[in-house]
Scaffold this motif. Structure first.
Motif, PDB file in Angstrom:
ATOM      1  N   VAL A 154       5.728   1.086   3.494  1.00  0.00           N
ATOM      2  CA  VAL A 154       5.074   0.470   2.332  1.00  0.00           C
ATOM      3  C   VAL A 154       4.209  -0.715   2.751  1.00  0.00           C
ATOM      4  CG1 VAL A 154       5.558  -0.971   0.316  1.00  0.00           C
ATOM      5  CG2 VAL A 154       6.641   1.261   0.534  1.00  0.00           C
ATOM      6  N   GLU A 155       4.693  -1.532   3.664  1.00  0.00           N
ATOM      7  CA  GLU A 155       3.929  -2.711   4.072  1.00  0.00           C
ATOM      8  C   GLU A 155       2.585  -2.310   4.667  1.00  0.00           C
ATOM      9  OE1 GLU A 155       4.371  -6.859   6.618  1.00  0.00           O
ATOM     10  OE2 GLU A 155       6.048  -5.435   6.525  1.00  0.00           O
ATOM     11  N   LEU A 156       2.587  -1.315   5.547  1.00  0.00           N
ATOM     12  CA  LEU A 156       1.326  -0.841   6.122  1.00  0.00           C
ATOM     13  C   LEU A 156       0.436  -0.240   5.045  1.00  0.00           C
ATOM     14  CD1 LEU A 156      -0.488  -0.022   8.560  1.00  0.00           C
ATOM     15  CD2 LEU A 156       0.823   2.113   8.644  1.00  0.00           C
ATOM     16  N   ALA A 157       1.020   0.581   4.170  1.00  0.00           N
ATOM     17  CA  ALA A 157       0.230   1.265   3.147  1.00  0.00           C
ATOM     18  C   ALA A 157      -0.454   0.276   2.218  1.00  0.00           C
ATOM     19  CB  ALA A 157       1.131   2.210   2.348  1.00  0.00           C
ATOM     20  N   LEU A 158       0.291  -0.730   1.780  1.00  0.00           N
ATOM     21  CA  LEU A 158      -0.279  -1.690   0.835  1.00  0.00           C
ATOM     22  C   LEU A 158      -1.285  -2.612   1.512  1.00  0.00           C
ATOM     23  CD1 LEU A 158      -0.017  -2.247  -2.163  1.00  0.00           C
ATOM     24  CD2 LEU A 158       1.743  -3.942  -1.654  1.00  0.00           C
ATOM     25  N   SER A 159      -1.036  -2.950   2.765  1.00  0.00           N
ATOM     26  CA  SER A 159      -1.951  -3.860   3.473  1.00  0.00           C
ATOM     27  C   SER A 159      -3.274  -3.193   3.806  1.00  0.00           C
ATOM     28  CB  SER A 159      -1.288  -4.384   4.750  1.00  0.00           C
ATOM     29  OG  SER A 159      -1.057  -3.334   5.663  1.00  0.00           O
ATOM     30  N   THR A 160      -3.303  -1.867   3.883  1.00  0.00           N
ATOM     31  CA  THR A 160      -4.531  -1.155   4.248  1.00  0.00           C
ATOM     32  C   THR A 160      -5.207  -0.476   3.060  1.00  0.00           C
ATOM     33  OG1 THR A 160      -3.226   0.803   4.862  1.00  0.00           O
ATOM     34  CG2 THR A 160      -3.772  -0.760   6.615  1.00  0.00           C
ATOM     35  N   MET A 161      -4.671  -0.663   1.866  1.00  0.00           N
ATOM     36  CA  MET A 161      -5.307  -0.073   0.679  1.00  0.00           C
ATOM     37  C   MET A 161      -6.692  -0.664   0.467  1.00  0.00           C
ATOM     38  SD  MET A 161      -2.400   0.325  -2.314  1.00  0.00           S
ATOM     39  CE  MET A 161      -3.707   0.673  -3.520  1.00  0.00           C
ATOM     40  N   ASP A 162      -7.641   0.190   0.077  1.00  0.00           N
ATOM     41  CA  ASP A 162      -9.002  -0.269  -0.183  1.00  0.00           C
ATOM     42  C   ASP A 162      -9.139  -0.946  -1.537  1.00  0.00           C
ATOM     43  OD1 ASP A 162      -9.914   0.651   2.241  1.00  0.00           O
ATOM     44  OD2 ASP A 162     -10.456   2.632   1.464  1.00  0.00           O
ATOM     45  N   GLU A 163      -8.119  -0.814  -2.372  1.00  0.00           N
ATOM     46  CA  GLU A 163      -8.167  -1.369  -3.722  1.00  0.00           C
ATOM     47  C   GLU A 163      -8.386  -2.877  -3.670  1.00  0.00           C
ATOM     48  OE1 GLU A 163      -8.257  -0.467  -7.662  1.00  0.00           O
ATOM     49  OE2 GLU A 163      -7.180   0.958  -6.398  1.00  0.00           O
ATOM     50  N   GLU A 164      -9.270  -3.365  -4.522  1.00  0.00           N
ATOM     51  CA  GLU A 164      -9.530  -4.795  -4.607  1.00  0.00           C
ATOM     52  C   GLU A 164      -9.112  -5.313  -5.980  1.00  0.00           C
ATOM     53  OE1 GLU A 164     -10.547  -6.708  -2.223  1.00  0.00           O
ATOM     54  OE2 GLU A 164     -10.965  -5.142  -0.739  1.00  0.00           O
ATOM     55  N   ILE A 165      -8.711  -6.573  -6.025  1.00  0.00           N
ATOM     56  CA  ILE A 165      -8.338  -7.199  -7.293  1.00  0.00           C
ATOM     57  C   ILE A 165      -9.605  -7.603  -8.039  1.00  0.00           C
ATOM     58  CG2 ILE A 165      -7.198  -9.168  -8.358  1.00  0.00           C
ATOM     59  CD1 ILE A 165      -5.196  -9.134  -6.081  1.00  0.00           C
ATOM     60  N   ASP A 166      -9.752  -7.083  -9.247  1.00  0.00           N
ATOM     61  CA  ASP A 166     -10.917  -7.376 -10.087  1.00  0.00           C
ATOM     62  C   ASP A 166     -10.460  -8.196 -11.293  1.00  0.00           C
ATOM     63  OD1 ASP A 166     -13.238  -7.491 -11.486  1.00  0.00           O
ATOM     64  OD2 ASP A 166     -13.384  -5.327 -11.901  1.00  0.00           O
ATOM     65  N   GLN A 167     -10.838  -9.467 -11.309  1.00  0.00           N
ATOM     66  CA  GLN A 167     -10.427 -10.356 -12.396  1.00  0.00           C
ATOM     67  C   GLN A 167     -11.374 -10.324 -13.586  1.00  0.00           C
ATOM     68  OE1 GLN A 167      -6.814 -12.541 -11.165  1.00  0.00           O
ATOM     69  NE2 GLN A 167      -7.894 -12.304 -13.090  1.00  0.00           N
ATOM     70  N   THR A 168     -12.463  -9.559 -13.477  1.00  0.00           N
ATOM     71  CA  THR A 168     -13.461  -9.612 -14.545  1.00  0.00           C
ATOM     72  C   THR A 168     -12.942  -9.047 -15.870  1.00  0.00           C
ATOM     73  OG1 THR A 168     -14.382  -7.466 -13.851  1.00  0.00           O
ATOM     74  CG2 THR A 168     -15.364  -9.464 -12.905  1.00  0.00           C
ATOM     75  N   GLY A 169     -11.937  -8.180 -15.805  1.00  0.00           N
ATOM     76  CA  GLY A 169     -11.440  -7.592 -17.049  1.00  0.00           C
ATOM     77  C   GLY A 169     -10.201  -8.247 -17.590  1.00  0.00           C
ATOM     78  N   SER A 170      -9.822  -9.419 -17.022  1.00  0.00           N
ATOM     79  CA  SER A 170      -8.596 -10.078 -17.467  1.00  0.00           C
ATOM     80  C   SER A 170      -8.782 -11.588 -17.527  1.00  0.00           C
ATOM     81  CB  SER A 170      -7.432  -9.726 -16.536  1.00  0.00           C
ATOM     82  OG  SER A 170      -7.727 -10.127 -15.210  1.00  0.00           O
ATOM     83  N   ASN A 171      -7.938 -12.220 -18.317  1.00  0.00           N
ATOM     84  CA  ASN A 171      -7.943 -13.672 -18.477  1.00  0.00           C
ATOM     85  C   ASN A 171      -6.614 -14.206 -17.971  1.00  0.00           C
ATOM     86  OD1 ASN A 171      -8.051 -16.338 -19.236  1.00  0.00           O
ATOM     87  ND2 ASN A 171      -8.019 -15.947 -21.445  1.00  0.00           N
ATOM     88  N   ALA A 172      -6.647 -14.919 -16.851  1.00  0.00           N
ATOM     89  CA  ALA A 172      -5.416 -15.413 -16.235  1.00  0.00           C
ATOM     90  C   ALA A 172      -4.735 -16.476 -17.084  1.00  0.00           C
ATOM     91  CB  ALA A 172      -5.727 -15.972 -14.842  1.00  0.00           C
TER      92      ALA A 172
END
Length: 259
Positions: free
Chosen positions: A123-141
């Motif tokens: 899991v650590e390798l899989a998650l660290s190499t995922m191409d997915e990026e965090i996009d904050q444009t659709g959310s309000n922190a």
């Protein structure tokens, strides 16, 4: 498993199959004719050592808890038996999981938790190499998670195992599953660091509910969980869940609420 080398194949393809078969398992497959044994030995060692070294680094706990002899026997069997569906080197550990789950022949000497531990380490390798990026444009922190629809980071996974895989070591190797499932939350933060959190069934349910949720606000989600628990005081569940959501926001597990 090796693909049959049928007699009607062209000679150069027969040579390739013989070459690959010998590299996969030099003990039972003879080397191709007219190729110097010294050169074949170099190829055999190069291919196997690259695979074995990468696997040892990806699965360090598994590597540490079984003997060196059994580790190499396991790697040799994987190397010989499994036909990968991808040439990408970083996908090799996922292929190893497929081998363990579907192709590994029963061996009473194998740790009973081997598949789950391997998945946990992968899991650590899989998650660290995922191409997915965090996009904050659709959310309000800074939005209200009770009145808004919570947005979970795409770099968060909820995991459940029969064995306490995060505690396994050379000193602790349980032989039977735990009385209850082990729940873990793994996530990649904004600095691309991987974190594991030991969870409980209710928090795990809350996370999965928010991942699957499309329309319910935080208040409705927590109310639904209180109903599922048949809790006599739903406000306790809602207040506790709100604190968990706030903690998730501080960690980057929750991105906020949908805009």
């Amino acid at each position: 498993m090796n693909t049959p080398n049928t007699p009607d194949r062209p000679d150069f393809i027969k040579l390739q199959y013989a070459f690959a078969a010998h590299i996969r398992n030099p003990e039972i497959n003879p080397p191709p004719q007219n190729i110097e044994q010294r050169r074949m030995k170099i190829y055999c060692e190069l291919f196997y050592n690259n695979v074995e070294d990468f696997m040892a680094n990806t699965f360090p706990v598994l590597h540490s808890i079984i003997s060196n002899e059994r580790w190499h026997a396991l790697m040799r069997d994987y190397f010989f038996r499994h036909q990968s569906s991808t040439p990408i080197f970083l996908e090799m550990p996922r292929e190893f999981l497929k081998y363990l789950e579907y192709e590994r022949e029963f061996d009473p000497a194998d740790p009973p938790f081997m598949l789950e531990l391997s998945h946990y380490e992968w899991v650590e390798l899989a998650l660290s190499t995922m191409d997915e990026e965090i996009d904050q444009t659709g959310s309000n922190a800074y939005g209200d998670v009770l009145t808004g629809i919570p947005v979970v980071s795409p770099l968060v996974w909820g995991l459940s195992y029969c064995f306490p895989v995060h505690k396994i070591s050379p000193e602790f190797q349980p032989q039977v599953p735990g009385e209850q499932l082990t729940h873990l939350i793994v996530y990649r933060d904004k600095d691309d660091e991987i974190h594991f959190i030991e969870s409980n069934p209710v928090t795990t349910r809350l996370l999965q509910f928010m991942i699957d949720n499309e329309y319910m606000n935080g208040q409705a989600i927590l109310q639904q969980i209180a109903t599922e628990l048949k809790h006599p005081q739903p406000d306790i569940v809602i207040n506790g869940g709100l604190e968990i959501m706030k903690d998730f926001i501080s960690r980057g597990i929750l991105l906020g609420v949908r805009i």
